[in-house]
Design an enzyme around this catalytic site. Structure first.
Site, PDB file in Angstrom:
ATOM      1  N   GLU B  60    -138.014  25.192  34.918  1.00 27.33           N
ATOM      2  CA  GLU B  60    -138.182  24.506  36.197  1.00 27.33           C
ATOM      3  C   GLU B  60    -139.503  24.893  36.842  1.00 27.33           C
ATOM      4  OE1 GLU B  60    -135.462  26.071  35.170  1.00 27.33           O
ATOM      5  OE2 GLU B  60    -134.113  24.380  34.871  1.00 27.33           O
ATOM      6  N   HIS B 129    -123.071  24.143  39.567  1.00 25.41           N
ATOM      7  CA  HIS B 129    -123.358  22.703  39.465  1.00 25.41           C
ATOM      8  C   HIS B 129    -122.924  21.983  40.732  1.00 25.41           C
ATOM      9  CE1 HIS B 129    -122.913  24.029  35.226  1.00 25.41           C
ATOM     10  NE2 HIS B 129    -123.891  23.184  34.986  1.00 25.41           N
TER      11      HIS B 129
HETATM   12  C1  LIG Z   1    -131.915  27.204  34.864  1.00 24.55           C
HETATM   13  C2  LIG Z   1    -131.172  26.127  34.170  1.00 24.55           C
HETATM   14  N1  LIG Z   1    -131.781  24.960  33.902  1.00 24.55           N
HETATM   15  C3  LIG Z   1    -131.093  23.956  33.306  1.00 24.55           C
HETATM   16  C4  LIG Z   1    -129.770  24.100  32.962  1.00 24.55           C
HETATM   17  C5  LIG Z   1    -128.996  22.943  32.323  1.00 24.55           C
HETATM   18  N2  LIG Z   1    -128.684  23.244  30.920  1.00 24.55           N
HETATM   19  C6  LIG Z   1    -127.520  23.814  30.555  1.00 24.55           C
HETATM   20  S1  LIG Z   1    -127.446  24.163  28.916  1.00 24.55           S
HETATM   21  C7  LIG Z   1    -128.980  23.492  28.652  1.00 24.55           C
HETATM   22  C8  LIG Z   1    -129.567  23.524  27.277  1.00 24.55           C
HETATM   23  C9  LIG Z   1    -129.741  24.908  26.746  1.00 24.55           C
HETATM   24  O1  LIG Z   1    -130.259  24.871  25.429  1.00 24.55           O
HETATM   25  P1  LIG Z   1    -130.426  26.191  24.577  1.00 24.55           P
HETATM   26  O2  LIG Z   1    -131.060  27.253  25.401  1.00 24.55           O
HETATM   27  O3  LIG Z   1    -131.102  25.845  23.326  1.00 24.55           O
HETATM   28  O4  LIG Z   1    -128.942  26.701  24.309  1.00 24.55           O
HETATM   29  P2  LIG Z   1    -127.798  25.970  23.462  1.00 24.55           P
HETATM   30  O5  LIG Z   1    -127.050  25.092  24.413  1.00 24.55           O
HETATM   31  O6  LIG Z   1    -128.439  25.234  22.373  1.00 24.55           O
HETATM   32  O7  LIG Z   1    -126.912  27.067  22.982  1.00 24.55           O
HETATM   33  C10 LIG Z   1    -129.520  23.012  29.855  1.00 24.55           C
HETATM   34  C11 LIG Z   1    -130.824  22.370  29.976  1.00 24.55           C
HETATM   35  C12 LIG Z   1    -129.178  25.342  33.270  1.00 24.55           C
HETATM   36  N3  LIG Z   1    -127.891  25.590  32.984  1.00 24.55           N
HETATM   37  N4  LIG Z   1    -129.885  26.327  33.862  1.00 24.55           N
END
Ligand SMILES: Cc1ncc(C[n+]2csc(CCOP(=O)(O)OP(=O)(O)O)c2C)c(N)n1
Ligand SMILES: Cc1ncc(C[n+]2csc(CCOP(=O)(O)OP(=O)(O)O)c2C)c(N)n1
Ligand SMILES: [Mg+2]
Ligand SMILES: [Mg+2]
Lengths: 416, 339, 416, 339
Positions: B60, B129
């Site tokens: 962000e 959320h």
């Molecule tokens: C600070 C923040 N930004 C955005 C999100 C929304 N979000 C939740 S999971 C995710 C993807 C995460 O991907 P990754 O780090 O590769 O983990 P994976 O889900 O593949 O295990 C996002 C963008 C969040 N939870 N926290």
């Protein structure tokens, strides 16, 4: 806590009273580091991040593949700008000591970086400086009197009195507004460069942070975005060994060179002798060329030394040997270029002294002029009403009523 | 005119501005190929290309920081933060840079970034959320803060925000993306189709930033609110049988003090409602202004209905959310105070 | 915008409808990567970040220097935990689909990581997990019924109804509270490890983030502090190729392996086959040993694949080929360990099926029990009053009056 | 008892707690060898070692993030953020983690971090060394926010903060580090030596968090304020010749509503003053509470004196700072309003 701590604590090699000790610095001799093609693959040029690109050797002779072969007139001009930077700083420091401006920061010992890079970039390239890049503003055409007026917050201050001294900006010179918040300009440069690419233009961006500032989040943001979108940007880390009282190891610099910080993202890093104007110029031209051809970002670590105090609020004798700078193995960038020019027969001590006098006069004249636009205690003064301008393009009404209230109070204590 | 829900209206705002102005770009997590986790950018990348609708990494701070740089270079970035709860890593860039750039450079530099972000609870999102952090943005000089409550305003205000040279934080109450919500989770979901503000022009128009809207005129009491709670307020006033004037603030900063003040001077009573945590929230500013401007007209203290001063608990969403019951109780309190 | 954009846009190799294409993955054969001493100098083990440590080969034979030579009973136990993780996830997913919990996230295809690392760490080591480490909670002794009760936000929920499903924590199991905010746990792990070192203890910390989350500031903060203070910590990047709809290149993963991200700070990185329980176990033992001996942090990249949807709110068929997982060259961790054990004569299809049945029953039984403590619609219910607890150790009075007000409104619409 | 300025008092608080409790550690930029840019930690590293007084890199997010982890592992970290203007890179860790850890883990985990940070203007620091961001912290449930106005309180409150199991953001108004300041920059600087609150016990004591202090009793008007402005308020009341009751809030959250309410009920008039930007500031909450609690006692609307809604301009520091003139004008306004 019964047991002995096992935490590793980074420590500088010398504290006040100790012998200065720069044995920790990995130095390569001038000319020793190969110069690759700008089209080289990142993995093939990792060596640039651990070596030290140098052009001027101990005897002030330019050598090796990075020698940019600049003609003597150019070098004289470079010397002039570096000197101007130094003379200006010295004067402004005194002026602060006399209580005539509230604050100042000098670039003592780091002048080569701003000037060499100013020379290496095109005017259309956008610079996102730190507070030690005053040389860049000068090189890009900002008048001394304008810089002084900013420091005075007077009627000609480009910031209209809103910023601390030295927080310049230059719209026409394509130098961004300096922020007091460290490293925030780094992602701006990347975003600017991304926009340049999106628009299909070939202007690039460049930004500067100190060694200490690499620990900030924005350093990571900038590198990450630059790598992902292959932004045409030069990311400079000015490693002057200190961040206020913290030596560069407090930012992890004693584990590996800052130039290596982008390698894990596929960003090539170049470690350069920051006190060697020719070397800095040369690596910058290389990185700019690479960026302009779509080769993406380059991280440049400038190995230099903060010759003075952090700022007028600082007293470095509290935390480092008083004579550390004198022992710094990369010397003084002005002295080195001067000797080089003298060696080559294009300069002399007499000319140098004359130039210093000339620049001293120039700075003095500018100071005389600047004061006409107002000092801290004598008018003309900026109109305080203007403090309500520029908060927004389209200001909310409450600012208008606050402006009126402020005026009422200034004028009659608010009695009406 | 077309029928649009809030998601479609928001998408349409970006579509219209991207179409008119090639400098408008969109960036954010999952906004490109996928079209956004709430589908707000669906189809935009197909239409405007990968270079104007940019999938960004999960950063962000980087999204906002680079958007600022893009804005300085003549683009008009619209950055999406996936949930308002995740805007904090970008907070420094918003407060220290985006908000202050014009001021500190005396107008020489600015960056017209719009930050869109879904906020608010009522969707079983738990504490990460569901947040409504508008109150920490309204305190920051140099940015504008907006929260629409319906598709028509959402589109018109978002176009105004994107076209504005001032940075805007644009909060989208996600609970009402698909339909208005009266605060009673046990009632079946309603769509925007039956709501007059679900009628949205297809083309370009703006709703000016800085104007509140009297959603429903009334004489007994003024309810000042915004976002999801606008609908709750209308429903609660009906349930309470009170002739309330309901005002949708919409533009939290700049604030339309006049509309608010005029109304409370008329009704003599004021209830302020928001979903965010009460203590130090935006409602405090509204209360402070109203009591000052309407001191001689107030028949009861200005009262607030707001989220409790706790994080938003997953299991007790409906005890946390200031729903109809709480709004009715709030209205009664204000009405029952002896004049 | 007249010119063509020059911005580099990372793109996955395949989108819906395309042939899956994993040619971008650099793979080393099992046994090919050397195993250095834990005392090796960082600069000498950079190769670990670009190779891929694997123990199980194509034929499911364990080989090479990283083979941990675990005895068959241990491996059977490991298989059991992985299977439990999978069976549990499958059941909970269905339960969410039936609307009986509000949300769920599965670890399909990534089970080896939590289980192998659970096995490799000591109980006193503290884990700072991501939301895909449910296997770690199981391995560290959390009862299935407790996990289910958390997902149900019922009267036995360890979070007292405050967190989304799957946001577990275990004080007694030394597993930290999962946060919805990505990567925030990373600096916590480093701080915890620093405290362990300060106290002179030899417990280490470990944390996990996804490939996508490496772009967050906290990733940088954690690496920087870990490097500076040589914190005894294992920093895991679970590269499952996707971050919701964004492929790993959106976080810069197509420029260089995530394992290399710490190199510029002098943090060694190991790239490991995340679907090979033996390899993950082995590198974790190595890194833990190194940390415990004062060697500092290690970054481990686990190359794996997110076999399922991001969460129950996601539909991956919108952005990647439906059959991508089937083509993933590192296969399925459970299948691979199973075949290995069968090859070695310590397991059979029949035993496997029986185990799956047994675990399915165990999960079912847990679910039956969990529901007794309340479901979303049927009691017993948590007392809503408790929502005001634990905001503070020493709560302000206003929370007490808000609690009363809430009860008034719940009970009689606030009419008193 | 000893004479201490605020810097010495703050240092003494850390010294006393570090001495009593080996789990107290200090970390921050320049806090170790150098002793802090404002000297608040001077000598502590020499006394307690490099492992308990830790020089940290320039990474506010990292400082707070790792401090949280240390706290989870049984330490009591006291983190210094060099200027409050630079706290924002750590904002996410404060809001999303530090504030919510206890809640989300139902009390199983918590981290007793204290964050000390100098705030406020009046030292010619320009817009990035003068901010008063307390209002964005008081809105966050789960943290406590404190701002002392004198050495005695500073030490007592800081010890209470460090010993508290709740996270505390501790703002130190740097303008009064060396002496009280009545808001008139043209008058010579005064030291704490002549001020009764400059008398500070050398050893351990606490000033309980959550209590306001009546600095000066009065009957005509209540001035509610904190930090530097406490001294300005006292001076202004004198200049205005008004018998003002001046209350130092000290503990912004939790707030001592009783002391405030009782006073305003008695005086019937209320002026709220803070240095921070007015719109959406902490003063709004105070105003909202007072008008509600004291509705039937108020003879004039609750009024606010605050920083203007602009960044803090270097050249116009004294036009921005709510100094004596503005405070006097504010007092007169409240007093002149017909009852
Ligand atoms: C600070 C923040 N930004 C955005 C999100 C929304 N979000 C939740 S999971 C995710 C993807 C995460 O991907 P990754 O780090 O590769 O983990 P994976 O889900 O593949 O295990 C996002 C963008 C969040 N939870 N926290
Ligand atoms: C975000 C932020 N944190 C802290 C500071 C205070 N500060 C100003 S300069 C400085 C040291 C910077 O060191 P370095 O980055 O090495 O740059 P140098 O001064 O050596 O050029 C610090 C800590 C700041 N200005 N901004
Ligand atoms: Mg430095
Ligand atoms: Mg992932």
């Amino acid at each position: 806590m019964a047991n002995k701590s096992r935490l590793h604590i980074p420590r500088p090699t010398a504290r006040p009273g100790d012998e200065p000790d720069f044995s920790y610095l990995d130095l390569s001799p001038a000319g020793a580091v190969d110069k690759p093609s700008v089209a080289a693959r990142v993995r093939d040029i990792e060596y640039l991040s651990s070596g030290l690109v140098r052009v001027l050797d101990e005897d002030h002779t330019a050598k090796g593949p990075w020698n940019p072969d600049l003609d003597p007139e150019k070098l004289q001009i470079a010397l002039r700008w570096m000197l101007l930077n130094r003379v200006f700083d010295k004067r402004m420091w005194q002026i602060q000591r006399q209580g005539r401006i509230s604050f100042y920061m000098e670039a003592l010992g780091e002048e080569a970086i701003s000037i060499a890079q100013g020379m290496a970039l095109r005017h259309g390239d956008m610079c996102f400086p730190s507070y030690r890049n005053q040389g860049l503003f000068m090189y890009r055409g900002m008048k001394l009197v304008d810089m002084m007026c900013q420091c005075l917050s007077n009627t000609r201050d480009m910031c209209k009195g809103r910023q601390l001294p030295i927080m310049y900006h230059s719209k026409s010179g394509n130098v961004f507004s300096i922020s007091g918040n460290l490293a925030t300009q780094y992602p701006h440069a990347v975003g600017w460069a991304m926009a340049s690419a999106i628009k299909g233009e070939d202007n690039i961006a460049a930004s500067w942070v100190g060694d200490g500032s690499t620990a900030e989040a924005d350093f990571h943001h900038a590198l990450t975005f630059a790598a992902i979108y292959q932004a045409p940007v030069i990311l400079n880390v000015v490693n002057n060994q200190w961040a206020i009282s913290s030596f560069q190891g407090t930012a992890g610099g004693d584990r590996r060179a800052f130039a290596a910080r982008g390698l894990g993202l596929g960003i090539p890093g170049i470690r350069v002798d920051g006190n060697d104007l020719l070397a800095v110029y040369s690596v910058t031209v290389w990185a700019a060329d690479r960026a302009r051809r779509g080769g993406g970002p380059t991280l440049i670590e400038h190995v230099t030394y903060r010759g003075g105090a952090h700022s007028t609020s600082d007293d470095p004798s509290k935390y480092r040997p008083k004579d550390e700078w004198e022992h710094f193995p990369l010397g003084d960038p002005i002295e080195r270029l001067k000797q080089h020019l003298i060696n080559e027969g294009h300069w002399s001590d007499a000319k140098h002294d004359a130039l210093v006098d000339e620049l001293t006069d120039e700075v003095l004249a500018a100071w005389k002029e600047a004061q006409k636009y107002g000092t801290m205690n004598e008018g003309p003064f900026l109109n305080p009403e203007t403090m309500f301008d520029d908060v927004y393009a389209d200001p909310p009404r409450r600012l208008e009523s606050q402006r009126r209230r402020m005026l009422e109070i200034e004028q009659n204590g608010g009695e009406q | 005119m077309a029928q649009m829900n809030m998601i479609e209206a928001i998408r349409s705002a970006m579509d219209v501005t991207m179409n008119r102005d090639p400098s408008v770009v969109v960036l954010g997590q999952d906004v490109g190929y996928f079209g956004g986790v709430f589908r707000c950018t669906d189809g935009l990348q197909r239409k405007y290309g990968e270079h104007r609708v940019i999938d960004a990494p999960i950063s962000e701070g980087g999204i906002i920081g680079t958007a600022i740089g893009m804005g300085v270079n003549g683009l008009r970035p619209v950055a999406e933060i996936q949930f308002a709860d995740y805007i904090y890593p970008g907070f420094d860039q918003i407060v220290s840079e985006l908000a202050k750039l014009r001021y500190r450079s005396a107008g020489d530099f600015f960056s017209p970034v719009t930050i869109r972000t879904p906020c608010g609870g009522g969707i079983r999102g738990g504490q990460t959320h569901s947040q409504s952090p508008e109150g920490i943005f309204t305190h920051v000089s140099g940015i504008k803060t907006i929260m629409p409550s319906n598709p028509y305003d959402a589109k018109g205000l978002l176009i105004a925000a994107i076209e504005s040279d001032d940075p805007v934080v644009f909060f989208e109450p996600k609970r009402i993306y698909n339909g208005p919500f009266d605060g009673d989770p046990d009632r079946p979901a309603v769509s925007w189709a039956s709501h007059p503000k679900g009628e949205v022009p297809e083309g370009h128009y703006t709703v000016p930033i800085g104007l509140a809207e009297v959603v429903q005129p009334g004489s007994a009491l003024t309810i000042i609110t915004y976002g999801t709670l606008v609908h709750v307020a209308v429903a609660a006033a009906k349930t309470a049988g009170v002739d309330a004037e309901v005002i949708d603030v919409r533009s939290l900063s700049p604030l339309d003090e006049t509309t608010l003040t005029d109304s409370v001077k008329k009704t003599g009573r004021c209830l302020i409602a928001h979903e965010a945590t009460r203590f130090g929230g935006y409602g405090a500013e509204l209360a402070a202004i109203i009591q000052k401007n309407c001191f001689y007209h107030l028949e009861a203290p200005v009262s607030r209905v707001a989220g409790w001063d706790t994080p938003y608990p997953h299991a007790f969403e409906w005890q946390y959310f200031p729903g109809k019951k709480r709004m009715v109780a709030g209205i009664r309190r204000v009405m029952e105070t002896a004049a």
